[in-house]
Design an enzyme around this catalytic site. Structure first.
Site, PDB file in Angstrom:
ATOM      1  N   GLU A 263      -2.536  -8.166   8.012  1.00 37.30           N
ATOM      2  CA  GLU A 263      -1.138  -8.258   8.470  1.00 37.30           C
ATOM      3  C   GLU A 263      -1.023  -7.481   9.864  1.00 37.30           C
ATOM      4  O   GLU A 263      -1.010  -6.090   9.572  1.00 37.30           O
ATOM      5  CB  GLU A 263      -0.304  -7.965   7.375  1.00 37.30           C
TER       6      GLU A 263
ATOM      7  N   ASP B 169       0.706  -5.457   3.679  1.00 40.05           N
ATOM      8  CA  ASP B 169       1.631  -4.487   3.364  1.00 40.05           C
ATOM      9  C   ASP B 169       2.238  -4.550   1.981  1.00 40.05           C
ATOM     10  O   ASP B 169       2.358  -5.600   1.483  1.00 40.05           O
ATOM     11  CB  ASP B 169       2.602  -4.222   4.320  1.00 40.05           C
TER      12      ASP B 169
ATOM     13  N   ASP C 286       5.318  -4.537   0.912  1.00 35.87           N
ATOM     14  CA  ASP C 286       6.777  -4.648   0.836  1.00 35.87           C
ATOM     15  C   ASP C 286       6.948  -6.252   0.958  1.00 35.87           C
ATOM     16  O   ASP C 286       6.009  -6.994   0.681  1.00 35.87           O
ATOM     17  CB  ASP C 286       7.114  -4.111   2.173  1.00 35.87           C
TER      18      ASP C 286
END
Ligand code: 0RA
Length: 672
Positions: free
Chosen positions: A443, A533, A535
């Site tokens: 990413e 990530d 998140d």
């Protein structure tokens, strides 16, 4: 070896004490039987998938399948499953009860035979549709061998009988323990902790199989009571069988019509099919043979597909919906937005394929083809408005496929023009043997940069993905192919893509597959590692990628090529140059406990980009020090539900789902 003695039938039990023993002597033969079960304990992997969560649940599938067999034989209408407070599981049915009389050949009761003989089930009749081979049908004796204890109770001839086993060995004879008004069998067991890594039954998994069996066997009522977690009893009974199954599968989608449902018996084979189109672009065909889910399809699926394409083309021509100069619909055209369940019951199922779940009986293809041909043509004649709606959908699909073909052509021509078949952003590895190669899907450009620096250039390739890749759950293939990230991904992997649907081109079942071919043998990296990530955005990108693989390249997941990287969340610095990384709070606290004398600081990584190349390599990429989680497709029905709910366009079910499955959403119900 001594021949077993032939024992006489036991005497009538003493009604007064109500506890009587069905007497018998241990024979040499029995000794070898117990050796047989010992073999199961020594090498459980030969009999069940594994000694993890999967194998644990297989014990349940095996036991309930025995009761379902009794239902198929026409003797059982109700099955009660209980998860007990001690973690043990029981399955009770109201069938005839396992025979309690003595088998002449062995001198053992039917109950003891069933519990101690590998594959004894098929020996003495039972249901005619008993499955042989494959994952199921290993016999309840395997469950017995792998259980710390197992208690079987049988109600028959006005009496209640009971026998207890420990690790496969009988520790009591078959005893009469009471009276009984009805008939039936209870098998109650606690998996052996010496065999299984964990023995926690997962209520959701149990319910999933129960629901599936209830859809497939409409005459049976199945209940589940979770006493362990104190949940109320759930009852599963679907009087409309597969019609309700497709409705349930389409629950979070907009159906175009009421389910089309038919069943026919020919010779010894029973065929039942339900069909319902929805307004998505996916194809979802679930096929079962003798209640076993055939994830790899088989002859019933190919017979169905061939007939469906033929009937729809014929109807469209006959009614002027396809003009003379229009090309025929392809199989993909008529399956866009199709949800179908196919169930066949047959006498000698042959299972083939990688996972032994593909139905191989060649006679079934023509049989299903002919039944679907007749039943569906008749339905279309009687329901012209439904036929018209389905054909309009196929017309749109046909046009979109034409557009997609042009887009795919463009992708090909573009790479020919650029004189390289690989996307520019890909940092490829030098090794040419795909078995040794890994592709990191990373990413963002900054993490992509670190990954490129930190990788092992010989075996590790990196493809940075900028921003979000397209949600293929909401877009048709032509739109998906316009997306640059998706095109780069397809070219980097080298396999091409399957048409929308089960992402596997039905394993070549159908004859008219159009231009979309997925070829696993062309895969350029045997490990595809998603590195995002930790998140919300990272979770989303991971889900988007998994959705894409699931819909268009499903064999990648089925064959275990897709992995999730496990980057650390915390860095703990101690003193001048000591550094520790932790993936979870628990690991972090553990490290902190061990360092308590020192001057420590704890940092939390907000994203992969915060790590330098060396850190990223050490913690997340280097095979010697990293950890990977492999993505496994545990149940296609559940996975389809997850994807259509999480990525589809209905908002309410998504909210509900996320609330209901808050835990699973983070790992997507994929099992490592
Ligand atoms: C063999 C023969 C008969 C019943 C069964 C097996 C049987 C096995 C299981 C396992 C779980 N539930 C079951 N219910 C029945 C029929 C014997 C007869 O009555 O003729």
């Amino acid at each position: 070896m001594a021949k077993p003695e032939i024992l006489t039938t036991p005497q009538t039990p003493d009604e007064q004490s109500l506890v009587t023993t069905v007497d018998r002597e241990y024979t040499a033969q029995e000794f070898t039987v117990l050796e047989g079960l010992e073999a199961v304990r020594r090498r459980p992997g030969m009999y069940i998938a594994d000694t993890g969560v999967r194998g644990l649940h297989q014990l349940f599938y095996e036991v309930i399948d025995n009761s379902i067999d009794e239902a198929l034989a026409g003797f059982c209408t109700r099955i009660d499953v209980v998860l007990h407070p001690d973690g043990s599981l029981s399955v009770t049915d109201n069938g005839r009860g396992i025979p309690v009389d003595i088998n002449k050949e062995t001198g053992l009761t039917g109950v003891e035979l069933a519990m101690t003989r590998l594959h004894a089930g098929s020996k003495f009749g039972g249901g005619g549709y008993r499955v042989s081979g494959g994952l199921h049908g290993v016999g309840v004796s395997c469950v017995n061998a792998l259980s710390e204890w197992l208690v079987v109770e049988v109600c028959r001839d006005g009496k209640r009988y009971r026998q207890r086993f420990e690790r496969g060995t009988p520790v009591t004879p078959l005893e009469v323990v009471g009276k009984a008004k009805n008939t039936g069998t209870t098998v109650h067991w606690l998996p052996d902790h010496l065999i299984f890594e964990k023995r926690d039954y997962d209520p959701e998994r149990i319910v999933r199989r129960i629901r599936e069996l209830a859809f497939l066997n409409k005459n049976v009522t199945i209940t589940f009571t979770d006493e362990l977690h104190g949940e109320p009893t759930q009852t599963f009974h679907y009087k409309n069988g597969l019609a309700e199954f497709v409705q349930w599968l389409n629950e979070n989608k907009d159906p175009l019509h009421k389910p089309i449902h038919f069943a026919r018996t020919r010779e010894d084979t029973f065929v039942e099919i339900a069909i319902q189109y929805n307004d998505t672009y996916q194809e979802n065909i679930f096929a079962f043979a003798n209640n076993i889910h055939n994830t790899e399809g088989g002859t019933h699926v190919s017979g169905f597909k061939t007939a469906l394409t033929r009937v729809i083309n014929n109807y469209a021509r006959k009614n002027g919906l396809l003009k003379e100069r229009d090309p025929n619909f392809s199989g993909d055209d008529v399956r866009e937005g199709l949800t179908a369940v196919i169930s066949v019951l047959l006498l000698n199922p042959q299972f083939e394929g990688q996972t032994k779940t593909k139905l191989g009986n060649s006679e079934i293809e023509g049989l299903v083809n002919s039944i679907v041909g007749e039943a569906l043509s008749q339905y279309f004649e009687e329901n012209p408005s439904v036929a018209r709606r389905i054909i309009e959908k196929a017309l749109v699909a046909q046009r979109a496929r034409e557009a997609a073909r042009r887009a795919a052509d463009l992708v090909k021509r573009q790479s020919a023009l650029e004189n390289t078949s690989l996307p520019g952003k890909l940092a490829d590895c030098s090794e040419r043997d795909p078995r040794l190669c890994e592709l990191f899907l990373v990413e963002g450009d900054s993490a992509g940069g670190s990954a490129k620096q930190g990788r092992d250039r010989r075996t590790q390739a990196v493809l940075p993905l900028r921003g979000k890749i397209l949600n293929v759950e909401k877009a048709r293939l032509d739109k998906a192919l316009e997306n640059e990230e998706i095109r780069a991904l397809i070219t980097a992997l080298g396999t091409g893509i399957a048409g929308p649907g089960n992402g596997s081109n039905g394993n070549g079942d159908e004859k008219d597959n159009g231009d979309f071919k997925f070829d696993l043998s062309k895969l350029r990296y045997h490990r595809i590692i998603i590195m995002t990530d930790a998140d919300v955005d990272g979770d989303h990108i991971r889900t988007l990628l998994l959705t894409f693989f699931f819909r268009y390249m499903r064999p990648l997941i089925e064959e275990g090529h897709v992995y999730i990287a496990q980057p650390p969340l915390y860095v703990i610095k101690a003193g001048k140059d000591e550094r520790y990384y932790a993936r979870t709070e628990k690991d972090r606290d553990e490290i902190l406990r061990n360092l308590k004398r020192k001057n420590v600081t704890v940092g939390r990584f907000k994203g992969l980009g915060e790590m330098n190349a060396e850190e990223l390599a050490e913690t997340t990429m280097n095979p010697a020090t990293r950890r990977l989680v492999r993505v496994e497709l545990e149940d296609a029905v559940a996975a389809d539900e997850i994807f259509s709910v999480l990525m589809g366009d209905k908002v309410e079910p998504r909210k509900e789902y996320i609330v209901r499955h808050a835990k699973q959403v983070t790992n997507l119900d994929w099992h490592a």
